[in-house]
Design a protein around this motif. Structure first.
Motif, PDB file in Angstrom:
ATOM      1  N   LEU A   1      43.494   1.335  35.533  1.00  0.00           N
ATOM      2  CA  LEU A   1      42.457   2.346  35.716  1.00  0.00           C
ATOM      3  C   LEU A   1      43.027   3.590  36.395  1.00  0.00           C
ATOM      4  O   LEU A   1      42.641   4.716  36.045  1.00  0.00           O
ATOM      5  CB  LEU A   1      41.291   1.779  36.535  1.00  0.00           C
ATOM      6  CG  LEU A   1      40.143   2.748  36.789  1.00  0.00           C
ATOM      7  CD1 LEU A   1      39.581   3.312  35.490  1.00  0.00           C
ATOM      8  CD2 LEU A   1      39.043   2.070  37.600  1.00  0.00           C
ATOM      9  N   ALA A   2      43.931   3.409  37.327  1.00  0.00           N
ATOM     10  CA  ALA A   2      44.556   4.568  37.976  1.00  0.00           C
ATOM     11  C   ALA A   2      45.255   5.437  36.944  1.00  0.00           C
ATOM     12  O   ALA A   2      45.195   6.677  37.003  1.00  0.00           O
ATOM     13  CB  ALA A   2      45.538   4.110  39.051  1.00  0.00           C
ATOM     14  N   THR A   3      45.902   4.805  35.975  1.00  0.00           N
ATOM     15  CA  THR A   3      46.539   5.573  34.902  1.00  0.00           C
ATOM     16  C   THR A   3      45.497   6.350  34.103  1.00  0.00           C
ATOM     17  O   THR A   3      45.670   7.540  33.808  1.00  0.00           O
ATOM     18  CB  THR A   3      47.329   4.638  33.972  1.00  0.00           C
ATOM     19  OG1 THR A   3      48.326   3.945  34.730  1.00  0.00           O
ATOM     20  CG2 THR A   3      47.992   5.418  32.854  1.00  0.00           C
ATOM     21  N   GLY A   4      44.403   5.669  33.756  1.00  0.00           N
ATOM     22  CA  GLY A   4      43.346   6.345  33.011  1.00  0.00           C
ATOM     23  C   GLY A   4      42.736   7.498  33.777  1.00  0.00           C
ATOM     24  O   GLY A   4      42.454   8.558  33.210  1.00  0.00           O
ATOM     25  N   LEU A   5      42.540   7.326  35.071  1.00  0.00           N
ATOM     26  CA  LEU A   5      41.954   8.393  35.894  1.00  0.00           C
ATOM     27  C   LEU A   5      42.918   9.561  36.062  1.00  0.00           C
ATOM     28  O   LEU A   5      42.496  10.718  36.084  1.00  0.00           O
ATOM     29  CB  LEU A   5      41.559   7.830  37.260  1.00  0.00           C
ATOM     30  CG  LEU A   5      40.452   6.768  37.255  1.00  0.00           C
ATOM     31  CD1 LEU A   5      40.226   6.232  38.656  1.00  0.00           C
ATOM     32  CD2 LEU A   5      39.156   7.313  36.668  1.00  0.00           C
ATOM     33  N   ARG A   6      44.209   9.241  36.158  1.00  0.00           N
ATOM     34  CA  ARG A   6      45.199  10.316  36.266  1.00  0.00           C
ATOM     35  C   ARG A   6      45.238  11.108  34.961  1.00  0.00           C
ATOM     36  O   ARG A   6      45.302  12.350  34.981  1.00  0.00           O
ATOM     37  CB  ARG A   6      46.571   9.729  36.586  1.00  0.00           C
ATOM     38  CG  ARG A   6      47.663  10.780  36.785  1.00  0.00           C
ATOM     39  CD  ARG A   6      48.959  10.145  37.286  1.00  0.00           C
ATOM     40  NE  ARG A   6      49.378   9.051  36.446  1.00  0.00           N
ATOM     41  CZ  ARG A   6      50.024   9.183  35.289  1.00  0.00           C
ATOM     42  NH1 ARG A   6      50.299  10.391  34.826  1.00  0.00           N
ATOM     43  NH2 ARG A   6      50.386   8.131  34.579  1.00  0.00           N
ATOM     44  N   GLU A   7      45.167  10.412  33.829  1.00  0.00           N
ATOM     45  CA  GLU A   7      45.157  11.111  32.547  1.00  0.00           C
ATOM     46  C   GLU A   7      43.872  11.917  32.366  1.00  0.00           C
ATOM     47  O   GLU A   7      43.865  12.937  31.667  1.00  0.00           O
ATOM     48  CB  GLU A   7      45.326  10.100  31.409  1.00  0.00           C
ATOM     49  CG  GLU A   7      46.705   9.441  31.390  1.00  0.00           C
ATOM     50  CD  GLU A   7      46.858   8.437  30.260  1.00  0.00           C
ATOM     51  OE1 GLU A   7      45.857   8.175  29.557  1.00  0.00           O
ATOM     52  OE2 GLU A   7      47.964   7.899  30.102  1.00  0.00           O
ATOM     53  N   LEU A   8      42.800  11.464  33.020  1.00  0.00           N
ATOM     54  CA  LEU A   8      41.549  12.222  32.976  1.00  0.00           C
ATOM     55  C   LEU A   8      41.663  13.522  33.760  1.00  0.00           C
ATOM     56  O   LEU A   8      40.915  14.476  33.502  1.00  0.00           O
ATOM     57  CB  LEU A   8      40.410  11.349  33.551  1.00  0.00           C
ATOM     58  CG  LEU A   8      38.981  11.849  33.404  1.00  0.00           C
ATOM     59  CD1 LEU A   8      38.568  11.895  31.936  1.00  0.00           C
ATOM     60  CD2 LEU A   8      38.022  10.956  34.199  1.00  0.00           C
ATOM     61  N   GLY A   9      42.591  13.550  34.722  1.00  0.00           N
ATOM     62  CA  GLY A   9      42.805  14.768  35.487  1.00  0.00           C
ATOM     63  C   GLY A   9      42.574  14.645  36.977  1.00  0.00           C
ATOM     64  O   GLY A   9      42.682  15.638  37.709  1.00  0.00           O
ATOM     65  N   LEU A  10      42.258  13.426  37.472  1.00  0.00           N
ATOM     66  CA  LEU A  10      42.027  13.264  38.903  1.00  0.00           C
ATOM     67  C   LEU A  10      43.352  13.268  39.652  1.00  0.00           C
ATOM     68  O   LEU A  10      44.336  12.683  39.200  1.00  0.00           O
ATOM     69  CB  LEU A  10      41.265  11.963  39.171  1.00  0.00           C
ATOM     70  CG  LEU A  10      39.856  11.875  38.566  1.00  0.00           C
ATOM     71  CD1 LEU A  10      39.137  10.643  39.068  1.00  0.00           C
ATOM     72  CD2 LEU A  10      39.036  13.124  38.865  1.00  0.00           C
ATOM     73  N   ARG A  11      43.351  13.923  40.819  1.00  0.00           N
ATOM     74  CA  ARG A  11      44.566  14.088  41.586  1.00  0.00           C
ATOM     75  C   ARG A  11      44.303  13.861  43.075  1.00  0.00           C
ATOM     76  O   ARG A  11      43.172  13.925  43.550  1.00  0.00           O
ATOM     77  CB  ARG A  11      45.142  15.502  41.390  1.00  0.00           C
ATOM     78  CG  ARG A  11      45.649  15.788  39.986  1.00  0.00           C
ATOM     79  CD  ARG A  11      46.859  14.945  39.614  1.00  0.00           C
ATOM     80  NE  ARG A  11      47.390  15.265  38.294  1.00  0.00           N
ATOM     81  CZ  ARG A  11      47.034  14.651  37.161  1.00  0.00           C
ATOM     82  NH1 ARG A  11      46.115  13.682  37.207  1.00  0.00           N
ATOM     83  NH2 ARG A  11      47.578  14.988  36.018  1.00  0.00           N
ATOM     84  N   ARG A  12      45.389  13.634  43.789  1.00  0.00           N
ATOM     85  CA  ARG A  12      45.355  13.381  45.223  1.00  0.00           C
ATOM     86  C   ARG A  12      44.561  14.469  45.951  1.00  0.00           C
ATOM     87  O   ARG A  12      44.729  15.661  45.696  1.00  0.00           O
ATOM     88  CB  ARG A  12      46.783  13.334  45.766  1.00  0.00           C
ATOM     89  CG  ARG A  12      46.871  13.160  47.270  1.00  0.00           C
ATOM     90  CD  ARG A  12      48.310  13.238  47.726  1.00  0.00           C
ATOM     91  NE  ARG A  12      48.421  13.128  49.170  1.00  0.00           N
ATOM     92  CZ  ARG A  12      49.534  13.303  49.851  1.00  0.00           C
ATOM     93  NH1 ARG A  12      50.653  13.616  49.209  1.00  0.00           N
ATOM     94  NH2 ARG A  12      49.544  13.173  51.159  1.00  0.00           N
ATOM     95  N   GLY A  13      43.698  14.021  46.855  1.00  0.00           N
ATOM     96  CA  GLY A  13      42.919  14.939  47.673  1.00  0.00           C
ATOM     97  C   GLY A  13      41.571  15.315  47.093  1.00  0.00           C
ATOM     98  O   GLY A  13      40.705  15.809  47.816  1.00  0.00           O
ATOM     99  N   GLN A  14      41.360  15.098  45.775  1.00  0.00           N
ATOM    100  CA  GLN A  14      40.058  15.383  45.194  1.00  0.00           C
ATOM    101  C   GLN A  14      39.038  14.358  45.687  1.00  0.00           C
ATOM    102  O   GLN A  14      39.383  13.233  46.044  1.00  0.00           O
ATOM    103  CB  GLN A  14      40.140  15.361  43.669  1.00  0.00           C
ATOM    104  CG  GLN A  14      40.951  16.503  43.084  1.00  0.00           C
ATOM    105  CD  GLN A  14      41.012  16.451  41.567  1.00  0.00           C
ATOM    106  OE1 GLN A  14      40.843  15.396  40.948  1.00  0.00           O
ATOM    107  NE2 GLN A  14      41.273  17.591  40.951  1.00  0.00           N
ATOM    108  N   ARG A  15      37.778  14.767  45.682  1.00  0.00           N
ATOM    109  CA  ARG A  15      36.706  13.870  46.085  1.00  0.00           C
ATOM    110  C   ARG A  15      35.838  13.539  44.885  1.00  0.00           C
ATOM    111  O   ARG A  15      35.613  14.399  44.017  1.00  0.00           O
ATOM    112  CB  ARG A  15      35.839  14.512  47.174  1.00  0.00           C
ATOM    113  CG  ARG A  15      36.441  14.463  48.576  1.00  0.00           C
ATOM    114  CD  ARG A  15      37.489  15.499  48.806  1.00  0.00           C
ATOM    115  NE  ARG A  15      36.968  16.851  48.704  1.00  0.00           N
ATOM    116  CZ  ARG A  15      37.725  17.919  48.500  1.00  0.00           C
ATOM    117  NH1 ARG A  15      39.043  17.810  48.342  1.00  0.00           N
ATOM    118  NH2 ARG A  15      37.188  19.121  48.433  1.00  0.00           N
TER     119      ARG A  15
END
Length: 554
Positions: free
Chosen positions: A75-89
């Motif tokens: 899921l972390a891979t999927g969320l990273r590909e979605l565009g989520l990044r460190r520090g976002q809420r």
């Protein structure tokens, strides 16, 4: 005026939160409280250590520690590909289910900060949380408890254009702008990518909600370091080990259910977490029997329903060793009944999402188990009990509880004005709780500083009277609320949920006098209600009671 904070984590603006002073942080690290380990690191370690042991049970499905770790990685891979990044809420509003846990660990692995919304939140609350946190995504179920969250998500997205991603667990119904959580969870894992910009252990890990009963919730920043210690220390005091089976009855997004010791405390020792899809006693009893649950957590509102369920027929609760009760004061009479009726140890829990947690000890005498709300779990929890002028009071006297320590916040998130009144200059958090400390260190919660009724110049503590009302055999729930009065200034109204004959003001007054209460503490008026309105964080909503009933003639 923004609060200066040169040490804020990457991705979170410097004026959004306040850290511990450097010298205190160094002391907590030296003591071993803060171990410099993120929750992503911990999940890796648990998977390596506990592997095939069952970590989660949700309905008929089970996840081992290795499977939980692998699911979070995908899921972390999927969320990273979605565009989520460190520090976002991001706002997470999921019910008690395994997907909540997988989402939580996936987000923290990336350094994305979840805001713990609750199932009962609706448009006003979610819009407020998304705006305050400047959230970029919103996670929600398709439907839960006969409510369609997809319609809510569309309303929130209209009000919050900064929400770029609407992630739904279940059926998106082909709605525009929705992303399937199930699809993201099927993404092939890319550990190298997920660790490209890892969070630090002293970054904000999550944002909890304040437990106040009025106004919109404030956000409470918790770091990987302090929150892991919170859960670990609570698990130690509750004597949890790899054989522990924890039943999550209350919403998993609650701090109480999450880390006192809750989900995180259980996983830290290699135990098993069982998800209850609803809080009904019958559901809990079935799960306790089927999964051989050893520990669970309730609030005082649920306790009478558990006792009533016991009266309906036999239940095999023989595996249960510890029943925690917290989130509000448990009346002494009800506590004594729990000790008498259930063949397990009652553990009272008093604390707050802001930090401080107190637990009674499992070997405490019955008197302390029944009448106190415990001792702080950490040797470095600093406690002050002060009068209205801020002067310390001796043990045995009532005062406001102030605290600071290795897992108690130093400031709310993006709330500089609130922080000026909620914290002392030397960093003590003003809890607003009135307590009395025994020589043993045990605290007895008397009430809230502002939860008083001024009747003709005499102060009545609502919590005290509510505790006595709950000792009445036919009263299931009670709330004492002030009502304006031309002669007295304020008079008291008792809102009651009853299981039998409706008591009158006269009979209630006689009952309370029989329990030794002064006559002026008896309610001036009694209102019978079918059920208590609750705030989104599960506490009785006295503001809603007042808005609905106060001003009516008796």
């Amino acid at each position: 005026m923004p609060l200066e904070n040169p040490h804020a984590s990457e991705g979170v603006p410097a004026d959004f939160w306040v850290r511990w002073p450097a010298e205190e942080a160094a002391r907590y690290r030296k003591a071993g409280y803060w171990r410099g380990e993120t929750f992503g690191d911990q999940l890796d370690r648990w998977a390596a250590r506990f592997g095939r042991r069952t970590a989660l049970v949700d309905g008929g499905s089970r996840w081992s520690y290795a499977e939980l770790n692998a699911g979070a990685e995908r899921l972390a891979t999927g969320l990273r590909e979605l565009g989520l990044r460190r520090g976002q809420r991001v706002v997470v509003q999921l019910p008690n289910c395994a997907e909540f846990v997988i989402v939580w660990f996936a987000l923290l692995r990336l350094g994305v900060v979840p805001v713990h919304a609750l199932p009962g939140h609706r448009r006003n609350e979610i819009t407020h949380l998304a705006t305050l946190a400047e959230a970029t995504a919103y996670f929600f179920p398709d439907q839960h408890d006969r409510f369609d969250y997809r319609e809510l998500a569309e309303e929130v997205a209209t009000a919050c254009p900064g929400l770029k991603h609407l992630v739904v667990l279940g059926d998106p119904q082909d709605r525009a702008g929705f992303t399937s959580l199930n699809g993201l969870m099927a993404t092939p894992a890319d550990p190298d990518g997920n660790r490209a910009d890892p969070p630090a252990a002293d970054d904000i890990a999550l944002l909890l909600l304040s437990g106040g009963t009025t106004g919109t919730p404030k956000l409470i920043p918790r770091t990987h370091d302090d929150y892991a210690y919170n859960a670990r220390q609570c698990a130690t005091v509750a004597r949890m080990d790899a054989d522990s089976v924890y039943l999550a009855v209350l919403p998993i997004a609650f701090n109480y259910t999450m880390s006192c010791p809750g989900l995180l405390g259980t996983l830290q020792v290699g135990g098993t977490v069982v998800m209850a899809s609803n809080p009904y006693p019958r559901t809990a009893f079935r799960l306790i029997e089927r999964e051989r649950v050893t520990i669970t957590s309730l609030n005082p509102t649920l306790v009478p329903h558990w006792l009533a369920e016991l009266d309906r027929g036999p239940a095999d609760l023989s595996s249960l060793r510890v029943l925690q009760v917290g989130s509000a004061r448990l009346a002494d009479d009800v506590a004594a009944t729990v000790v008498e009726r259930l063949d397990c140890t009652l553990q009272q829990v008093f604390g707050m999402s802001e930090g401080l947690i107190c637990l009674t000890r499992l070997d405490d005498p019955v008197e302390l188990l029944s009448t106190t709300q415990g001792v702080p779990v950490s040797d470095d929890d600093e406690i002050l009990i002060v009068d209205g002028g801020g002067r310390p009071v001796p043990d045995g006297q009532v005062g406001e509880l102030l605290t600071r320590g290795p897992y108690t916040l130093r400031g709310y998130y993006r709330a500089p004005e609130q922080n000026r009144t909620s914290f002392t200059e030397d960093g003590f958090y003003r809890t607003g709780d009135q307590v009395r400390r025994l020589p043993s260190g045990h605290l007895t919660v008397i009430g809230r500083v502002k939860d008083q009724i001024n009747r003709g110049g005499v102060k009545i503590d609502a919590t005290e009277v509510e505790g006595h009302l709950l000792a009445h055999p036919e009263i299931v729930s009670a709330a004492l609320v002030p009502e304006a009065d031309g002669k007295l200034g304020e008079r008291s109204v008792a809102f009651l949920v009853v299981s039998g004959e409706q008591p009158s003001v006269k009979t209630i007054g006689a009952f309370l006098r029989g329990r030794g209460l002064a006559p002026y503490k008896a309610p001036d008026r009694v209102e019978i209600v079918a059920q208590m309105p609750l705030t989104a964080v599960g506490k009785i909503d006295k503001k809603a009671l007042a808005a609905t009933y106060i001003g009516r003639r008796p």
